[in-house]
Design an enzyme around this catalytic site. Structure first.
Site, PDB file in Angstrom:
ATOM      1  N   ARG A  84       5.837   3.689 -10.262  1.00 45.12           N
ATOM      2  CA  ARG A  84       4.308   2.999  -9.832  1.00 45.12           C
ATOM      3  C   ARG A  84       4.130   3.301  -8.383  1.00 45.12           C
ATOM      4  O   ARG A  84       4.993   3.634  -7.570  1.00 45.12           O
ATOM      5  CB  ARG A  84       4.540   1.665  -9.780  1.00 45.12           C
ATOM      6  CG  ARG A  84       4.891   0.938 -11.032  1.00 45.12           C
ATOM      7  CD  ARG A  84       5.430  -0.443 -10.972  1.00 45.12           C
ATOM      8  NE  ARG A  84       5.918  -0.994 -12.286  1.00 45.12           N
ATOM      9  CZ  ARG A  84       6.415  -1.931 -12.581  1.00 45.12           C
ATOM     10  NH1 ARG A  84       6.502  -3.160 -11.645  1.00 45.12           N
ATOM     11  NH2 ARG A  84       7.056  -2.386 -13.792  1.00 45.12           N
ATOM     12  N   ARG A 138       7.595   3.248   2.958  1.00 44.17           N
ATOM     13  CA  ARG A 138       7.105   2.747   3.902  1.00 44.17           C
ATOM     14  C   ARG A 138       7.801   1.778   4.822  1.00 44.17           C
ATOM     15  O   ARG A 138       7.389   1.643   6.104  1.00 44.17           O
ATOM     16  CB  ARG A 138       5.942   1.643   3.088  1.00 44.17           C
ATOM     17  CG  ARG A 138       4.762   2.588   2.579  1.00 44.17           C
ATOM     18  CD  ARG A 138       4.059   1.866   1.560  1.00 44.17           C
ATOM     19  NE  ARG A 138       3.285   0.764   2.385  1.00 44.17           N
ATOM     20  CZ  ARG A 138       2.590  -0.219   1.615  1.00 44.17           C
ATOM     21  NH1 ARG A 138       2.569  -0.286   0.260  1.00 44.17           N
ATOM     22  NH2 ARG A 138       1.805  -1.189   2.380  1.00 44.17           N
ATOM     23  N   ASP A 173       1.750   2.076  -5.155  1.00 42.19           N
ATOM     24  CA  ASP A 173       1.314   0.849  -4.941  1.00 42.19           C
ATOM     25  C   ASP A 173      -0.339   0.872  -4.381  1.00 42.19           C
ATOM     26  O   ASP A 173      -0.884   2.184  -4.281  1.00 42.19           O
ATOM     27  CB  ASP A 173       1.783   0.206  -3.136  1.00 42.19           C
ATOM     28  CG  ASP A 173       3.251  -0.426  -3.660  1.00 42.19           C
ATOM     29  OD1 ASP A 173       3.502  -0.990  -4.680  1.00 42.19           O
ATOM     30  OD2 ASP A 173       4.188  -0.265  -2.743  1.00 42.19           O
TER      31      ASP A 173
END
Lengths: 244, 244
Positions: free
Chosen positions: A50, A197, A52
Site C-alpha cells: 500500500r 517517512r 499512503d
C-alpha cells in the site's frame, strides 16, 4: 485464468492512498473500476504494497487474474481512456504461475525529495518536502549509512501497525544533493508502515543538529517509535521500483 | 507611494490564466486579494504579461504601488499564509521611479517541455506535452534557428489578437534533449498571444515530417495564422524569466 502484471504510475496528491476505503478516492478503486469496464468482469487487484495518502509511485506493481484473453497492449492503451489523468498503466505482462505482486517482491526502492529553500515553490510543491533553514548533510549521510543491514525497525514504524516482524533489511541508503534538492534513496527487502517517512523525519532532525548521527543506533536498539523523529510529510515520497 | 516589484511562481494548472475575468480563478485575482488583505487597502497589480490558462511561471514579475511601508520580506513571508498552494511570492524589491513590469521589460525567456513517450506519465503530466511517435529533432532544430532575429510573427499569433505590431525579435531559440524530454527554450523581446505554443506546434509538425524546416521562412513571410501549425497545449509552457 491468466495472471496479468501491471506497472502503474500515479500522482498521489489527490488520492487517499492505495487501498479501497469508505471515504476518499483510492488508486485501487480507480484501477479496479477501469479494469472491470475494460474486461467486463469484476476484477480484484493486488499491489506490491500500500502507499499512503499523498505518496506517489513511479513504478507500482500489481497483479490480477482474468479468464479473458486480451492482447497485453490493450491494458496500456485501452485503460488510458478509462483512467483519470493522475493514474496510468505504463506496462503490462503475463506473469508466471504463482506470481504475487506482494509476496513475490524481493525488494523496493523509495525516493524522498526534500527541497531546501526558504520560500515555497509551487512548481515543486506536489513532489517535495519544502524545508527552510540549514541542514548538515554530512551528518545526515553518516546517519543514513547506519540504516544499512538487517535491523529491527520497530522505532521506524507507525504506531498501531500490526505486523509479524519489524525486522527488515536495508540494502542501500543514499543521500544526494542536486541543487536545492536533497534526494534520499533507500532500497530494501521491505518497508514498514511510514518507515521511510520516519527515517527521513529523523534524518532531518539530525541535519538540524537536534540529534546526533549515532542516535540511529540507539533507535534501532530501543525500538521505541516515540524516540524517533516526526513522520515526514507524504508528498516527498515516491515508490520508484519494485524488484522481483 | 512606493513601487514594489514582486517575483511570482505559479502552477498554472488550476488557474484560468493571469488576468481577472468573470468566470474562473485567476492568478491576478488571488494575488490582489492576498495583497489587499496584507496591506489593508485595495491593490491593483500589473504583470510583465498575461499567461494563458494552464501556463506556468517560474518567474513572473509584477509591480504595484502602495503608500504603506512594509519591510520587503513581509511580502514573501506575510503573503505565504494568504496565498493558495499553487501561487507563491518568491522575491520582493523596491522598484525605481517609473518601473513598469510590462513596459520596462526588455525580454522574456519561455520554456516548453515535450515528453516523448508512448504512455502517459501522471507524475509529469502537469508540466509537459506528452507526445507519442518519433520526432526528427535535427529537423526541428534547423527550423527553430529560423525564428532567431527580428521577424513579423503574425502567423504565430492567436487569431483575433489586437496588437499594434506583430514584429518581434527572437534572441535565442534552442531545442535540447534530456532523456525522454525535449526542452524548447526561447528568449526574445516580447511574445504575441500563443506565440510560443504556435511555434512549438509548428516545430512538432516539422519533427513529424509533415512540414519542412524551410517552411518557417514562408510562414514568417506570409503572416497567415492558418498556414502555421496547431497551438501546442498550455501545460508544457512555462515563463522562466523576465529581463529588465
Amino acid at each position: 485464468m491468466t495472471c496479468i502484471r501491471l506497472t502503474l504510475e500515479y500522482d498521489g496528491t489527490d488520492f487517499a492512498g492505495w487501498q479501497v476505503q469508505p471515504n476518499g478516492r483510492t488508486v485501487q478503486e480507480e484501477l479496479e473500476r477501469a479494469l472491470s469496464r475494460l474486461l467486463k468482469e469484476e476484477v480484484r487487484v493486488h499491489a506490491s504494497g500500500r502507499t499512503d495518502a499523498g505518496v506517489h509511485a513511479r513504478e507500482q506493481v500489481v497483479h490480477f487474474h482474468t479468464g479473458k484473453k486480451l492482447p497485453l497492449k490493450a491494458y496500456v492503451e485501452g485503460l488510458r481512456a478509462l483512467l483519470p489523468r493522475d493514474l496510468a498503466v505504463v506496462g503490462a505482462s503475463e506473469a508466471g504461475e504463482g506470481f504475487h505482486a506482494r509476496f513475490s517482491a524481493r525488494g523496493k526502492w523509495y525516493r524522498y525529495r526534500i527541497l531546501r529553500t526558504g520560500v515555497p515553490h509551487p512548481l515543486q510543491a506536489r513532489y517535495c518536502w519544502q524545508l527552510a533553514g540549514p541542514l548538515e548533510v554530512a551528518d545526515m549521510r553518516r546517519a543514513a549509512e547506519r540504516f544499512v543491514g538487517e535491523h529491527d525497525f520497530a522505532a521506524f514504524c507507525a504506531a498501531g501497525s500490526d505486523v509479524r516482524t519489524t525486522v527488515r533489511r536495508i540494502d542501500a541508503c543514499e543521500l544526494r544533493e542536486d541543487g536545492d534538492l536533497l534526494l534520499f534513496d533507500v532500497r530494501g527487502s521491505g518497508f514498514l508502515r511510514n518507515m521511510v517517512r520516519i527515517m527521513v523525519g529523523t534524518l532531518v532532525e539530525i541535519g538540524q543538529g537536534k540529534r546526533q548521527p549515532e542516535s540511529i543506533d540507539r533507535l534501532l536498539a530501543s525500538g521505541r517509535r516515540e524516540d524517533a523523529g516526526k513522520t515526514a510529510p507524504p508528498q516527498g515520497l515516491c515508490l520508484m521500483r519494485v524488484f522481483y
